[in-house]
Design a protein around this motif. Structure first.
Motif, PDB file in Angstrom:
ATOM      1  N   ILE A 151       0.835  -1.214   0.000  1.00 26.97           N
ATOM      2  CA  ILE A 151       0.000   0.000   0.000  1.00 26.97           C
ATOM      3  C   ILE A 151       0.867   1.261   0.000  1.00 26.97           C
ATOM      4  CG2 ILE A 151      -0.339   0.347   2.517  1.00 26.97           C
ATOM      5  CD1 ILE A 151      -3.309   0.818   1.885  1.00 26.97           C
ATOM      6  N   CYS A 152       2.030   1.204   0.671  1.00 30.69           N
ATOM      7  CA  CYS A 152       2.895   2.386   0.709  1.00 30.69           C
ATOM      8  C   CYS A 152       3.615   2.603  -0.625  1.00 30.69           C
ATOM      9  CB  CYS A 152       3.896   2.285   1.869  1.00 30.69           C
ATOM     10  SG  CYS A 152       3.106   2.630   3.457  1.00 30.69           S
ATOM     11  N   ASN A 153       4.036   1.494  -1.244  1.00 31.09           N
ATOM     12  CA  ASN A 153       4.646   1.618  -2.577  1.00 31.09           C
ATOM     13  C   ASN A 153       3.613   2.132  -3.582  1.00 31.09           C
ATOM     14  OD1 ASN A 153       7.221   0.822  -1.857  1.00 31.09           O
ATOM     15  ND2 ASN A 153       6.785  -1.353  -2.164  1.00 31.09           N
ATOM     16  N   GLU A 154       2.400   1.637  -3.415  1.00 30.93           N
ATOM     17  CA  GLU A 154       1.302   2.064  -4.293  1.00 30.93           C
ATOM     18  C   GLU A 154       1.055   3.567  -4.121  1.00 30.93           C
ATOM     19  OE1 GLU A 154      -1.561   0.843  -7.164  1.00 30.93           O
ATOM     20  OE2 GLU A 154       0.024  -0.319  -6.201  1.00 30.93           O
ATOM     21  N   TYR A 155       1.075   4.018  -2.864  1.00 30.33           N
ATOM     22  CA  TYR A 155       0.854   5.434  -2.583  1.00 30.33           C
ATOM     23  C   TYR A 155       1.994   6.281  -3.149  1.00 30.33           C
ATOM     24  CZ  TYR A 155       0.323   9.819  -0.033  1.00 30.33           C
ATOM     25  OH  TYR A 155       0.197  11.146   0.293  1.00 30.33           O
ATOM     26  N   LYS A 156       3.221   5.764  -3.003  1.00 34.79           N
ATOM     27  CA  LYS A 156       4.403   6.498  -3.469  1.00 34.79           C
ATOM     28  C   LYS A 156       4.443   6.580  -5.004  1.00 34.79           C
ATOM     29  CE  LYS A 156       9.443   6.032  -3.422  1.00 34.79           C
ATOM     30  NZ  LYS A 156      10.536   5.091  -3.112  1.00 34.79           N
ATOM     31  N   ASP A 157       4.134   5.435  -5.654  1.00 35.47           N
ATOM     32  CA  ASP A 157       4.292   5.371  -7.115  1.00 35.47           C
ATOM     33  C   ASP A 157       3.017   5.705  -7.892  1.00 35.47           C
ATOM     34  OD1 ASP A 157       6.886   4.566  -6.619  1.00 35.47           O
ATOM     35  OD2 ASP A 157       6.399   2.424  -6.721  1.00 35.47           O
ATOM     36  N   HIS A 158       1.850   5.417  -7.276  1.00 37.39           N
ATOM     37  CA  HIS A 158       0.582   5.596  -8.006  1.00 37.39           C
ATOM     38  C   HIS A 158      -0.451   6.268  -7.107  1.00 37.39           C
ATOM     39  CE1 HIS A 158       2.276   2.903 -11.026  1.00 37.39           C
ATOM     40  NE2 HIS A 158       2.535   2.033 -10.065  1.00 37.39           N
ATOM     41  N   ARG A 159      -0.083   7.406  -6.541  1.00 38.91           N
ATOM     42  CA  ARG A 159      -0.947   8.094  -5.572  1.00 38.91           C
ATOM     43  C   ARG A 159      -2.357   8.359  -6.123  1.00 38.91           C
ATOM     44  NH1 ARG A 159      -2.198  13.296  -5.486  1.00 38.91           N
ATOM     45  NH2 ARG A 159      -3.143  14.167  -3.577  1.00 38.91           N
ATOM     46  N   VAL A 160      -2.430   8.906  -7.332  1.00 36.70           N
ATOM     47  CA  VAL A 160      -3.726   9.286  -7.896  1.00 36.70           C
ATOM     48  C   VAL A 160      -4.634   8.073  -8.052  1.00 36.70           C
ATOM     49  CG1 VAL A 160      -4.881  10.230  -9.942  1.00 36.70           C
ATOM     50  CG2 VAL A 160      -2.845  11.356  -9.037  1.00 36.70           C
ATOM     51  N   GLN A 161      -4.055   6.948  -8.529  1.00 40.48           N
ATOM     52  CA  GLN A 161      -4.866   5.741  -8.719  1.00 40.48           C
ATOM     53  C   GLN A 161      -5.330   5.170  -7.375  1.00 40.48           C
ATOM     54  OE1 GLN A 161      -3.273   2.795 -11.375  1.00 40.48           O
ATOM     55  NE2 GLN A 161      -4.701   1.219 -10.681  1.00 40.48           N
ATOM     56  N   LEU A 162      -4.447   5.196  -6.380  1.00 40.72           N
ATOM     57  CA  LEU A 162      -4.801   4.666  -5.060  1.00 40.72           C
ATOM     58  C   LEU A 162      -5.949   5.478  -4.454  1.00 40.72           C
ATOM     59  CD1 LEU A 162      -3.926   2.647  -2.716  1.00 40.72           C
ATOM     60  CD2 LEU A 162      -2.778   4.616  -1.736  1.00 40.72           C
ATOM     61  N   LEU A 163      -5.830   6.803  -4.498  1.00 37.23           N
ATOM     62  CA  LEU A 163      -6.889   7.649  -3.945  1.00 37.23           C
ATOM     63  C   LEU A 163      -8.149   7.578  -4.811  1.00 37.23           C
ATOM     64  CD1 LEU A 163      -4.797  10.768  -2.818  1.00 37.23           C
ATOM     65  CD2 LEU A 163      -5.684   8.916  -1.398  1.00 37.23           C
ATOM     66  N   GLY A 164      -7.950   7.381  -6.117  1.00 36.54           N
ATOM     67  CA  GLY A 164      -9.092   7.180  -7.016  1.00 36.54           C
ATOM     68  C   GLY A 164      -9.872   5.940  -6.625  1.00 36.54           C
ATOM     69  N   ASN A 165      -9.139   4.876  -6.288  1.00 42.12           N
ATOM     70  CA  ASN A 165      -9.779   3.637  -5.829  1.00 42.12           C
ATOM     71  C   ASN A 165     -10.542   3.856  -4.531  1.00 42.12           C
ATOM     72  OD1 ASN A 165      -9.876   0.877  -6.867  1.00 42.12           O
ATOM     73  ND2 ASN A 165      -7.729   1.234  -7.415  1.00 42.12           N
ATOM     74  N   PHE A 166      -9.966   4.705  -3.653  1.00 44.21           N
ATOM     75  CA  PHE A 166     -10.624   4.979  -2.366  1.00 44.21           C
ATOM     76  C   PHE A 166     -11.961   5.690  -2.589  1.00 44.21           C
ATOM     77  CE2 PHE A 166     -11.642   7.725   1.204  1.00 44.21           C
ATOM     78  CZ  PHE A 166     -11.544   6.856   2.286  1.00 44.21           C
ATOM     79  N   LYS A 194       0.205   9.084   4.837  1.00 38.04           N
ATOM     80  CA  LYS A 194       1.403   9.940   4.933  1.00 38.04           C
ATOM     81  C   LYS A 194       2.137   9.709   6.239  1.00 38.04           C
ATOM     82  CE  LYS A 194       0.189  14.029   2.160  1.00 38.04           C
ATOM     83  NZ  LYS A 194      -0.373  15.393   2.268  1.00 38.04           N
ATOM     84  N   SER A 195       1.390   9.640   7.331  1.00 43.79           N
ATOM     85  CA  SER A 195       2.035   9.495   8.641  1.00 43.79           C
ATOM     86  C   SER A 195       2.604   8.097   8.831  1.00 43.79           C
ATOM     87  CB  SER A 195       1.059   9.837   9.771  1.00 43.79           C
ATOM     88  OG  SER A 195      -0.032   8.947   9.753  1.00 43.79           O
ATOM     89  N   CYS A 196       1.990   7.063   8.233  1.00 48.78           N
ATOM     90  CA  CYS A 196       2.444   5.684   8.448  1.00 48.78           C
ATOM     91  C   CYS A 196       3.594   5.284   7.521  1.00 48.78           C
ATOM     92  CB  CYS A 196       1.285   4.704   8.255  1.00 48.78           C
ATOM     93  SG  CYS A 196       0.170   4.673   9.658  1.00 48.78           S
ATOM     94  N   CYS A 197       3.539   5.738   6.287  1.00 52.17           N
ATOM     95  CA  CYS A 197       4.526   5.267   5.304  1.00 52.17           C
ATOM     96  C   CYS A 197       5.924   5.820   5.566  1.00 52.17           C
ATOM     97  CB  CYS A 197       4.055   5.598   3.883  1.00 52.17           C
ATOM     98  SG  CYS A 197       2.611   4.599   3.403  1.00 52.17           S
ATOM     99  N   SER A 198       6.033   6.766   6.474  1.00 50.16           N
ATOM    100  CA  SER A 198       7.358   7.266   6.840  1.00 50.16           C
ATOM    101  C   SER A 198       7.863   6.623   8.140  1.00 50.16           C
ATOM    102  CB  SER A 198       7.310   8.791   7.015  1.00 50.16           C
ATOM    103  OG  SER A 198       6.357   9.134   8.006  1.00 50.16           O
ATOM    104  N   GLU A 199       7.034   5.735   8.739  1.00 51.23           N
ATOM    105  CA  GLU A 199       7.410   5.063   9.994  1.00 51.23           C
ATOM    106  C   GLU A 199       8.285   3.848   9.690  1.00 51.23           C
ATOM    107  OE1 GLU A 199       6.556   5.757  13.265  1.00 51.23           O
ATOM    108  OE2 GLU A 199       5.745   7.675  12.559  1.00 51.23           O
ATOM    109  N   SER A 200       9.081   3.433  10.696  1.00 47.20           N
ATOM    110  CA  SER A 200       9.929   2.239  10.506  1.00 47.20           C
ATOM    111  C   SER A 200       9.064   0.978  10.485  1.00 47.20           C
ATOM    112  CB  SER A 200      10.973   2.149  11.628  1.00 47.20           C
ATOM    113  OG  SER A 200      10.327   2.209  12.888  1.00 47.20           O
TER     114      SER A 200
END
Length: 602
Positions: A151-166, A194-200
């Motif tokens: 989900i984080c790679n998807e958000y990073k690489d395909h943000r518009v599509q991921l949010l479009g799906n939402f 945003k807050s989670c994908c930057s966490e370890s």
């Protein structure tokens, strides 16, 4: 004059320029509605709202299938931005979307009779499509969250599509939810990512956010219920009743705002709401954004509480503004008694322009009483109007309406007593006994309703008690009557297709603000003929002992409803005795070796 004609004077106010006139002017300036909206919203938001529109009409279609329709509309928008005189560009936006839907291959195979809507002319075509929206679509699979890294790679690489799906997922599950609310929820979802994908430990963070996503889903349902209620009020009672309720609420929330500014805002809210209720989500989104921007540009005029909301990104402002606290009342507001009762010119002012006179009364009364419910202020205004209609025809009007305060306070006392009594019951006896009390009262009022529906209504009313009776006292009435009005409106909507009884029908035909008191005052249905007593309905077996506490409670409540349906004249004391006997029977027999023998004997 009827209360329904209350706010017609707003069309006369020079400060309240009609939004329709604005739209006509803008459409003359922008020959192409689609180009105008695309330029306003910009491509990303326009795409998202176009997806929302299609997902709400075509709930069975896949994301990829709808993406092709979205692309067609966006391509047309690009073409019209480049040349507003191009073919198709002058079409009204709703027609653009419905024409696209009607060109879908094999529409009838997936949607059956909905395809017949395409044979109708606008606006009937749109109303036809709206009637086929499925409120709770059982054909939509529950959401499954992808793995954390995916989900984080998807958000990073395909943000518009991921949010479009939402937004696609939320829209097809909530086909009446307005676009600004869906995009607000999408912003919350993105903030969580945003807050989670930057966490370890992405997984642990997302697990923690699951609760937040559940909250987002729950809020989507609550917003949907409120917005549908607003649409129902607008559709069934008309623009003036809708505007009257909004004027009360806004006068309470923004008591320092000038009357003319509030009237203009109420009128604009009505126009935008109508677009949203008609499913015109692109226009709904654009005009709502414009409305919020206008409010923020005048925040000093409206309320000091708006500042934090207006500093947020545009898409997050609405939620904040809706949830913002009421502003403080202005100091030293004069008593209304002088102007509206003691003044010798009351009848002269009323008869000169009674719409304007009463509307200002609504504004002045509401801003002084933020603790009262919208419906109560509307009842008080109706009572005052009725009094003036009667008294201004007499030789001595002042003497006739001299006791106006006492008369109008009867409405206040009735509502205060209902809230106080019910909240005392809830807080003293708890949720379970409160629910039983509701079931007893409402089964007697409308015994024709199925046991399942009565339980559903009872649980909804108990939820109102749980939500509102725990609030500070000055917020309880507004909360209670708001949610009870939604429940009652839902009952009345069912009554239209499946009539219940004469007294329910009578209450459902009341003015919007008088429905709740009518249902509260409703007694036992004396014309009801109970079915013959059937002992088999009270035939218990050992499942009673093996059932979970929740199942046992549900069984006991159903038994209570069925008992009252057959013996509606039972007293509270008799019902209490039977309940205690049932509990004692269960405790005794579930300890016996021959459970069924014991239950049969008891």
């Amino acid at each position: 004059m009827k209360w329904l004609t209350l706010i017609s004077f707003i069309f006369l106010l020079s400060s309240a320029t009609s939004r329709n006139l604005q739209r006509t002017a803008r459409d003359a300036e922008h020959k192409s509605p689609i180009a105008h909206r695309f330029n306003d919203l910009k491509e990303e938001t326009f795409k998202a709202v176009t997806m929302i529109t299609f997902a709400q009409y075509l709930q069975r279609c896949s994301y990829d299938g709808l993406s092709k329709l979205v692309k067609d509309v966006v391509d047309l928008a690009h073409k019209c931005v480049a040349n507003e005189d191009a073919p198709e560009c002058s079409k009204p936006l709703p027609s653009v979307f419905l024409d696209e839907i009607c060109q879908v291959d094999k529409l009838r195979d997936s949607y059956g009779d909905m395809a017949d809507c395409c044979g109708k002319a606008d606006p009937e075509r749109n109303q036809c499509f709206l009637s086929f929206k499925v409120q709770h679509p059982d054909f939509v699979q529950p959401y499954k969250r992808p793995a954390a890294d995916v989900i984080c790679n998807e958000y990073k690489d395909h943000r518009v599509q991921l949010l479009g799906n939402f937004v696609y997922s939320v829209a097809r599950r909530n086909p009446f939810l307005h676009a600004p609310a869906i995009l607000g929820l999408a912003a919350e979802y993105e903030n969580a990512l945003k807050s989670c994908c930057s966490e370890s430990d992405i997984g642990a963070c997302l697990d923690a956010k699951v609760q937040q996503l559940a909250v987002i889903k729950e809020r989507a349902k609550k917003i949907d219920v409120k917005q549908q209620h607003g649409c129902r009020v607008l559709e069934k009672y008309g623009e003036r009743t809708f505007q009257a309720s909004k004027l009360v609420r806004m006068s309470q929330k923004y008591p320092k705002a000038p009357f003319a500014e509030l009237v203009k805002m109420v009128h604009d809210v009505k126009d935008v709401y109508k677009e949203c209720c008609d499913g015109d989500m692109v226009e709904c989104m654009d005009d709502w954004s414009e409305l919020v921007a206008s409010l923020c540009s005048k925040q000093d005029v409206f309320s000091s509480k708006l500042k934090p909301c207006c500093e947020l990104p545009a898409v997050e402002r609405t939620k904040c503004i809706v949830e913002a606290e009421f502003d403080d009342k202005p100091d030293n507001l004069p008593s209304l008694v002088e102007k509206y009762i003691h003044d010798k010119e009351v009848c002269k002012s009323y008869e000169a322009n009674h719409d304007a006179f009463l509307s200002e009364f609504v504004y002045e009364y509401s801003r002084r009483h933020p603790e009262l419910s919208t419906q109560l202020v509307m009842r008080i205004t109706k009572g005052y109007e009725t009094l003036l209609d009667k008294c201004c025809k007499t030789d001595n009007p002042a003497e006739c309406y001299a006791n106006a305060v006492e008369e109008l306070n009867k409405h206040v006392k009735e509502t205060e007593d209902v809230v106080k009594t019910n909240c005392e019951l809830f807080n003293t006896h708890g949720e379970a006994d409160f629910l039983k009390g509701i079931l007893v009262r409402y089964t007697k009022k409308m015994p024709q309703v199925s046991s399942e529906t009565l339980l559903e209504i009872g649980k909804k009313m108990t939820a109102v008690g749980s939500k509102c009776c725990n609030l500070p006292e000055h917020k309880r009435m507004s909360c209670s009557e708001h949610y009870l009005s939604i429940i009652i409106e839902d009952m009345c909507k069912r009554q239209e297709s499946t009539p219940i009884n004469e007294q329910v029908s009578q209450c459902c035909n009341e003015l919007y603000s008088y429905r709740r008191p009518c249902f509260t005052a409703m007694g036992v249905d004396t014309k009801y003929v109970p079915p013959a007593f059937d002992p088999m309905m009270f035939n218990f077996d050992e499942k009673l002992c093996t059932a979970s506490p929740a199942e046992r409670e549900a069984g006991q409540l159903k038994m209570l409803v069925n008992l009252i349906k057959r013996k509606p004249q039972m007293t509270e004391e008799q019902i209490k005795t039977i309940g205690e006997s049932f509990t004692a029977m269960v405790e005794k027999c579930c300890k016996q070796a021959d459970v069924e023998g014991c239950l049969g004997e008891e």
